[in-house]
Design a protein around this motif. Structure first.
Motif, PDB file in Angstrom:
ATOM      1  N   THR A 113       0.713  -1.388  -0.252  1.00 24.95           N
ATOM      2  CA  THR A 113      -0.088  -0.281   0.251  1.00 24.95           C
ATOM      3  C   THR A 113       0.329   1.175  -0.073  1.00 24.95           C
ATOM      4  OG1 THR A 113      -1.871  -1.438   1.137  1.00 24.95           O
ATOM      5  CG2 THR A 113      -1.884   1.194   1.254  1.00 24.95           C
ATOM      6  N   SER A 115       0.890   5.298   0.790  1.00 25.75           N
ATOM      7  CA  SER A 115       0.052   6.363   0.531  1.00 25.75           C
ATOM      8  C   SER A 115       0.985   7.811   1.072  1.00 25.75           C
ATOM      9  CB  SER A 115      -0.336   5.813   2.498  1.00 25.75           C
ATOM     10  OG  SER A 115      -1.026   4.891   2.336  1.00 25.75           O
ATOM     11  N   ASN A 135      -4.309   0.970  -2.734  1.00 25.04           N
ATOM     12  CA  ASN A 135      -3.716  -0.702  -2.067  1.00 25.04           C
ATOM     13  C   ASN A 135      -3.971  -1.820  -3.643  1.00 25.04           C
ATOM     14  OD1 ASN A 135      -4.921  -3.858  -1.577  1.00 25.04           O
ATOM     15  ND2 ASN A 135      -3.256  -3.012  -0.108  1.00 25.04           N
ATOM     16  N   ALA A 161      -7.043   3.576   0.253  1.00 29.62           N
ATOM     17  CA  ALA A 161      -6.507   3.235   1.475  1.00 29.62           C
ATOM     18  C   ALA A 161      -6.798   3.671   2.408  1.00 29.62           C
ATOM     19  CB  ALA A 161      -5.349   2.089   1.240  1.00 29.62           C
ATOM     20  N   ILE A 183      -9.068  -0.286   4.123  1.00 34.99           N
ATOM     21  CA  ILE A 183      -8.837  -1.096   2.668  1.00 34.99           C
ATOM     22  C   ILE A 183      -9.919  -0.689   1.748  1.00 34.99           C
ATOM     23  CG2 ILE A 183      -6.920  -2.118   1.200  1.00 34.99           C
ATOM     24  CD1 ILE A 183      -5.838  -2.618   4.068  1.00 34.99           C
TER      25      ILE A 183
END
Length: 214
Positions: A113, A115, A135, A161, A183
């Motif tokens: 994932t 971010s 994700n 996510a 998620i």
């Protein structure tokens, strides 16, 4: 199996408990992060899929995805004093699968994932942050029980996510961390090549880590 909000809250409380044991005098007076910092974390993540994972076979059978806990880690690069880019990695998680209460096998997956995070520099040793990203879940090594007479297959998933976390500094470099994520994971399920339907996993994940800033 049913996974209630109360159970998730208790799980998060358990993950936060070690941080609460850190003596107040051990918290660094000021552990704000800065542009160019790397934050490396490693620990455990518990994945708790939502309780209603959907129906298969034209809605005639409900499917349930079990929870899983595995070692995990993440690394964040601070692009500015507040904005960081994080990559989540882990060893494969294993989930048991059941159909209308009957065990039908298991699957493993990897959930990398990526971010974008916002870190709140507070001038203290407590650093909260929030993040959002994308994700990719890779399913593999599906194991089918004797209940089914063909191999089961789960397609890979892309989804959003979101996360929130908090770092508790122990000194200028070391810290402990607790985090929670949601998620969006949906996967199409096939049996012997025949499409059965879509499983909505959409888990909450809870992590407890030890971290190092360099």
């Amino acid at each position: 199996m049913q996974r209630s909000t109360t159970l998730r809250a208790l799980t998060l409380a358990g993950l936060l408990a070690p941080a609460a044991l850190i003596p107040a005098h051990a918290i660094a007076a000021n552990a704000d992060v800065s542009a160019g910092d790397w934050l490396l974390r490693g620990g455990l993540t518990h994945i708790a899929p939502k309780s209603d994972n959907g129906d298969l076979m034209n809605g005639t059978h409900s499917v349930d995805v079990g929870s899983s806990t595995r070692p995990s880690g993440n690394i964040t690069y601070m692009m500015t004093d507040n904005l960081g880019l994080e990559l989540l990695v882990a060893i494969p998680f294993k989930h048991d699968l059941s159909l209308s209460g009957a065990d039908i096998g298991s699957t493993r997956h990897l959930p990398p994932t990526l971010s974008l995070q916002y870190h709140f520099n507070t001038g203290t040793g407590v650093r909260p942050y929030v993040g959002a990203g994308i994700n990719y879940t890779y399913f593999f090594d599906e194991d089918t029980s004797d209940v089914l007479d063909a191999d089961i297959d789960l397609d890979d998933s892309w989804g959003a996510a979101v996360q929130a976390g908090i770092d508790f500094a122990v000194d200028e470099n070391w810290f402990v961390n607790a985090e929670v994520r949601w998620i969006d994971i949906d996967t199409d399920v096939s049996l012997g090549g025949d499409h059965l339907g879509t499983v909505n996993i959409d888990p909450w994940t809870f992590g407890m880590n030890v971290g190092y800033r360099f």
